[in-house]
Design a protein around this motif. Structure first.
Motif, PDB file in Angstrom:
ATOM      1  N   LYS A   1      33.413  20.590  67.501  1.00 41.69           N
ATOM      2  CA  LYS A   1      32.572  20.654  68.697  1.00 41.69           C
ATOM      3  C   LYS A   1      31.440  21.658  68.540  1.00 41.69           C
ATOM      4  CE  LYS A   1      36.073  21.481  71.376  1.00 41.69           C
ATOM      5  NZ  LYS A   1      36.878  21.751  72.588  1.00 41.69           N
TER       6      LYS A   1
ATOM      7  N   TYR B   1      25.029  11.804  78.164  1.00 45.19           N
ATOM      8  CA  TYR B   1      25.994  12.848  77.835  1.00 45.19           C
ATOM      9  C   TYR B   1      27.434  12.358  77.974  1.00 45.19           C
ATOM     10  CZ  TYR B   1      22.070  16.047  77.563  1.00 45.19           C
ATOM     11  OH  TYR B   1      20.901  16.656  77.193  1.00 45.19           O
TER      12      TYR B   1
ATOM     13  N   ALA C   1      30.050  12.641  75.064  1.00 45.05           N
ATOM     14  CA  ALA C   1      31.372  13.207  75.339  1.00 45.05           C
ATOM     15  C   ALA C   1      32.478  12.267  74.889  1.00 45.05           C
ATOM     16  CB  ALA C   1      31.508  13.504  76.833  1.00 45.05           C
TER      17      ALA C   1
ATOM     18  N   TYR D   1      32.898  12.676  71.095  1.00 39.58           N
ATOM     19  CA  TYR D   1      33.613  13.910  70.771  1.00 39.58           C
ATOM     20  C   TYR D   1      35.086  13.799  71.159  1.00 39.58           C
ATOM     21  CZ  TYR D   1      29.539  16.723  69.489  1.00 39.58           C
ATOM     22  OH  TYR D   1      28.443  17.241  68.839  1.00 39.58           O
TER      23      TYR D   1
END
Length: 364
Positions: A299, A333, A337, A340
């Motif tokens: 991250k 985003y 996200a 990730y």
């Protein structure tokens, strides 16, 4: 003749069995837990239906323009459809984006193969060497008829995977050496390792990235320049190695002294003792914190955005800068996200299965 009465073993009361028993034991075991359960249920009822409504029911998947998306009350996933190549691959030449896609798939396969026990063979490092060489050829080009692409044009998911993969691959052995050095009986070696670990752990990764990008070139000879991407990779490796070293040191201290004494009684050398007896046990103990460091490292690669490297976050910003598709930052985003989350959750689940396989004693 007297008869001895036989006693029967009764089960738990009805309220302690089945779904009702589970609810009473886990959610309503005390007044405080009952209040927290009620508040959580109310919060879920207030948020989950609205989120599903915005994410899926009222979402626009096939809009051709931003105006069509703005007319709907839900998410504009048409923006992701329109800009997904820019977000995933940055400003890499459009016609050559099959190369970073193939490189990302190859890196993912290498990581998956390394997690499968059947591949834990002496030739696994050779497989990594060949795989990383192919990744380099795909990304840079310049050979086999592939056009040359400077790494300043790399971005998105391939760059994130490269930074994370190389960061873990080089930080882990360096962290092992630092942990062994900090526990060494040689004063000079121990002092150097202590100073390095405490110095690196005392500053945030952003500071190291700034120093590698701004200050390091000032100390280089005139005409000598280190690539910006390489400087960022070195900073990530040095940062992660310090935290790995402290984690492994904790595992080394958890090993009983009898293990060292037993190895000494067999006449094993220091390095053989560490390699065959101590380190395997220490690493099994520290699997959970090590995995936490690896997830944080994956991250933290997003921080390279501050020195102008096109990771996923920076690529999303570029996509949002398009005047025709402004105002859809939530969708961009959320898309990042999700990427990730998939990688970090997969790493976490694998660590749990590895703990169970090695019987580390952390399973509850």
């Amino acid at each position: 003749m007297s008869h001895t009465p036989t006693s029967t073993v009764s089960g738990p009361p009805p309220l302690q069995r089945g779904p009702l028993g589970w609810l009473r034991q886990n959610l309503f075991s005390s007044p405080l837990n009952a209040i927290l359960t009620a508040l959580s249920a109310w919060l879920l009822l207030m948020t989950v239906p609205a989120m599903i409504d915005w994410l899926f029911i009222k979402a626009n998947f096939d809009a051709q323009t931003a105006q069509d998306c703005r007319a709907s009350a839900g998410a504009c996933w048409a923006f992701i459809r329109e800009k997904h190549r820019l977000i995933l691959f940055g400003i890499y030449p459009y016609d050559e984006q099959w190369r970073p896609l193939l490189a990302s798939i190859l890196l993912t396969l290498l990581i998956v193969c390394s997690c499968v026990r059947w591949f834990w063979k002496p030739w696994l490092p050779l497989l990594w060497l060949v795989g990383l060489s192919v990744v380099g050829i795909l990304m840079w080009g310049g050979v086999l008829g592939l056009s040359y692409v400077e790494n300043s044009l790399w971005g998105g998911l391939p760059l994130t995977l490269i930074l994370a993969t190389f960061g873990i691959a080089f930080a882990f052995p360096l962290g092992l050496l630092l942990a062994l050095g900090r526990t060494s009986r040689l004063p000079a070696v121990k002092a150097v390792c202590v100073v390095y670990i405490e110095l690196i752990r005392g500053v945030p990764l952003i500071s190291l990235l700034f120093m590698s990008s701004v200050m390091l070139p000032l100390f280089m000879p005139e005409g000598f320049n280190i690539d910006k991407l390489l400087r960022a990779q070195i900073a990530i490796i040095l940062f992660a190695a310090a935290y790995i070293a402290e984690t492994v040191r904790g595992g080394l201290q958890a090993i009983p002294k009898g293990q060292y004494e037993g190895a000494a009684s067999l006449g094993l050398s220091y390095w053989r003792t560490m390699r065959q007896i101590i380190l395997p046990q220490a690493l099994k103990i520290v699997i959970p914190p090590l995995v936490g460091i690896f997830i944080s490292l994956f991250k933290d690669t997003s921080l390279v955005v501050i020195i102008g490297i096109f990771d996923l976050t920076q690529a999303a910003k570029v996509a949002l800068a398009d005047a025709a598709w402004r105002g859809f930052s939530r969708e961009a985003y959320l898309f990042i996200a999700l990427i990730y989350f998939v990688f970090c959750y997969s790493i976490s689940r694998y660590s749990r299965s590895l703990e169970r396989r090695l019987q580390t004693g952390y399973e509850r």
